[in-house]
Write an enzyme that holds these catalytic residues in place. Sequence first.
Site, mmCIF file in Angstrom:
data_model
loop_
_atom_site.group_PDB
_atom_site.id
_atom_site.type_symbol
_atom_site.label_atom_id
_atom_site.label_comp_id
_atom_site.label_asym_id
_atom_site.label_seq_id
_atom_site.Cartn_x
_atom_site.Cartn_y
_atom_site.Cartn_z
ATOM 1 N N GLU A 97 60.126 78.235 58.737
ATOM 2 C CA GLU A 97 60.200 77.572 57.434
ATOM 3 C C GLU A 97 59.168 78.219 56.507
ATOM 4 O OE1 GLU A 97 58.253 73.722 56.970
ATOM 5 O OE2 GLU A 97 59.912 73.037 55.730
ATOM 6 N N LYS A 149 48.106 57.079 52.905
ATOM 7 C CA LYS A 149 47.170 58.187 52.712
ATOM 8 C C LYS A 149 47.916 59.383 52.122
ATOM 9 C CE LYS A 149 45.836 61.497 55.581
ATOM 10 N NZ LYS A 149 45.692 62.636 54.674
ATOM 11 N N CYS A 180 61.307 70.168 51.093
ATOM 12 C CA CYS A 180 61.782 70.171 52.480
ATOM 13 C C CYS A 180 63.252 70.540 52.531
ATOM 14 C CB CYS A 180 61.542 68.807 53.111
ATOM 15 S SG CYS A 180 62.193 67.450 52.146
ATOM 16 N N GLU A 201 59.586 62.503 58.831
ATOM 17 C CA GLU A 201 60.400 63.386 57.976
ATOM 18 C C GLU A 201 59.689 64.732 57.962
ATOM 19 O OE1 GLU A 201 63.210 62.433 56.725
ATOM 20 O OE2 GLU A 201 63.098 60.255 56.913
HETATM 21 P P1 NAD Z 1 50.911 68.450 57.008
HETATM 22 O O1 NAD Z 1 51.614 68.029 58.255
HETATM 23 O O2 NAD Z 1 49.868 69.475 57.111
HETATM 24 O O3 NAD Z 1 50.206 67.196 56.308
HETATM 25 C C1 NAD Z 1 50.948 66.064 55.887
HETATM 26 C C2 NAD Z 1 50.030 64.838 55.898
HETATM 27 O O4 NAD Z 1 49.687 64.527 57.239
HETATM 28 C C3 NAD Z 1 48.708 65.035 55.167
HETATM 29 O O5 NAD Z 1 48.381 63.818 54.525
HETATM 30 C C4 NAD Z 1 47.729 65.337 56.306
HETATM 31 O O6 NAD Z 1 46.395 65.011 55.988
HETATM 32 C C5 NAD Z 1 48.275 64.468 57.416
HETATM 33 N N1 NAD Z 1 48.040 64.948 58.784
HETATM 34 C C6 NAD Z 1 47.968 66.214 59.218
HETATM 35 N N2 NAD Z 1 47.794 66.243 60.556
HETATM 36 C C7 NAD Z 1 47.800 64.950 60.975
HETATM 37 C C8 NAD Z 1 47.694 64.322 62.256
HETATM 38 N N3 NAD Z 1 47.553 65.015 63.373
HETATM 39 N N4 NAD Z 1 47.764 62.972 62.311
HETATM 40 C C9 NAD Z 1 47.948 62.247 61.190
HETATM 41 N N5 NAD Z 1 48.028 62.785 59.949
HETATM 42 C C10 NAD Z 1 47.964 64.131 59.843
HETATM 43 O O7 NAD Z 1 52.083 68.876 56.000
HETATM 44 P P2 NAD Z 1 51.934 69.473 54.518
HETATM 45 O O8 NAD Z 1 51.524 70.898 54.636
HETATM 46 O O9 NAD Z 1 51.149 68.546 53.678
HETATM 47 O O10 NAD Z 1 53.441 69.383 54.000
HETATM 48 C C11 NAD Z 1 54.381 70.397 54.122
HETATM 49 C C12 NAD Z 1 55.389 70.054 55.210
HETATM 50 O O11 NAD Z 1 55.995 68.795 54.932
HETATM 51 C C13 NAD Z 1 56.537 71.035 55.268
HETATM 52 O O12 NAD Z 1 56.801 71.372 56.600
HETATM 53 C C14 NAD Z 1 57.707 70.263 54.681
HETATM 54 O O13 NAD Z 1 58.972 70.699 55.120
HETATM 55 C C15 NAD Z 1 57.413 68.881 55.125
HETATM 56 N N6 NAD Z 1 58.114 67.903 54.295
HETATM 57 C C16 NAD Z 1 59.180 67.232 54.826
HETATM 58 C C17 NAD Z 1 59.894 66.323 54.052
HETATM 59 C C18 NAD Z 1 61.080 65.565 54.603
HETATM 60 O O14 NAD Z 1 61.475 64.572 53.995
HETATM 61 N N7 NAD Z 1 61.679 65.987 55.713
HETATM 62 C C19 NAD Z 1 59.509 66.100 52.724
HETATM 63 C C20 NAD Z 1 58.417 66.808 52.210
HETATM 64 C C21 NAD Z 1 57.719 67.704 53.000
#
Ligand code: NAD
Length: 478
Positions: free
Chosen positions: A375, A172, A279, A245
Amino acid sequence: MSLDETLRELGHLVNGTIAAGGDSFPVVSPATGQVVAQCPDASLDLLDEAVAAARAAQPGWQALGEASRREIIRSLGAAVIEHFAAIDELESLEKGVPNAAVELYMARIYANHIADTPLPVEIIEDNDDRLIQLVRKPVGVVAAISPWNAPLLITAEKVFSALAVGNTVVAKPSPFTPLGTLKMAAVWKDILPPGVLNVLAGGDELGAAMVSHPGTDMISFTGSVSAGKSIAGAAGRQMKQVVCELGGNDAAIVLGDVDVKVVAPRLYGAAFQLGGQACAAIKRVYVHRSIYQALVDELAAWAGLAKAAPAADGGTFGPLVTRPQFERVSELVSDALARGAKAASGGAPVPGDGYYFPPTILTDAGPGVRVVDEEQFGPVLPVIPFDDVEEAIAAANATDFGLCGSVWTADIALGRALADRLQAGTTWVNNHTEVAPHIPFGGIKSSGLGRAGGRPGIDAYSNLQTQIIYKNADRVSG
Ligand code: NAD
């Protein structure tokens, strides 16, 4: 094919066919703030179908054998380059920058690396009496959930790693950037047997349903710490394997012996790539006071070269990808300025409907100010002086995050010793932000569980099986 036609053909990938229709949600271009497409929104019934298809396909995919699976993964990598223009059109639309799908070139590198790397077999003991070895078996059906910042590469990395071991996948993308991923899935549809990969677009509730679904065996999640904690908790309650991650608040520590002119562009690049929406971007710089002002001036000069505006208007610096993230960054910067910080560059959003914020170098912001402690995940970099490097190490580690960190110095031995003390999943001496398929990547503390890349990245998608074989039949025969 016109953009309208491309959008009309987009749908979820379920059991080898494209499923559209039903509910939809709007996708907004961050360059204009306008709705540019309606994306199909997967129902829970469709999730059931996708999980059932993945379960049905898994034994056959595993039985195909490792070598054949790896060659198919190589084809997936080649296909995204062959269809680059079609995927890029959608990815650029939803991210608001031209050539947004350039991450596909990295995806092909991941595919080729995985295709070239047999699954590890560790021989623990091998003598006349017995063989003991550790092998990798598939976990089953992997639920792969991706964020909006690098949607194609992150999804591709999850899919390739999972498929290599013999798992099947229900993936997804983020609801903010689903279009490019749906197109990528359509490209892969004709290469993979039906059901091996299923891709559904939808919101956070769909993600949560994938995690709790009794038919998924493992969760691979990349995203925020708060969602990660909720997912890891739900997965743990069901004893599902999980890799998370998550976010970071990476510190770079710059000692006084560096050449500011040489280091500044490297720091700038590592902080402001993808507009800081990475990230592993540098999110705090601690610099020795002897070169503090010189480094601030140089970073501000680099930031001054960027024009945060649509490419069509001569812009060279893209927007924040989502409205909530744009508002958050704006709020963090105005909070810091209200608490005495100064902007050496940028400092305020670009007026207009797009989500543009110029690269912002902040001084006079220290611990206790949100932009330092949290962050920011955007184009803002606090630069903080230190007198004694012990202060800098303590400040770098004084956080719940633990993704990456770096030390910059001409004294490599000292750099190694200092970097070794950083509490982070990846540390560098004289670099920051480097991902490659053979390099394990992931966080400690609240920044995550498990690794992507390298052998740990394969193990994350594996059930490890210890095999102990006694070689002499006389143990059981007279
Ligand atoms: P987010 O957590 O809001 O959403 C990420 C994904 O998870 C989306 O597809 C969302 O629909 C889904 N999601 C949200 N809540 C959920 C739940 N309770 N259960 C299952 N799925 C859920 O994150 P974002 O705003 O899309 O991304 C930004 C964040 O991602 C930043 O904190 C960034 O640091 C992190 N990130 C980490 C890495 C890494 O490799 N460590 C890489 C890229 C981004």
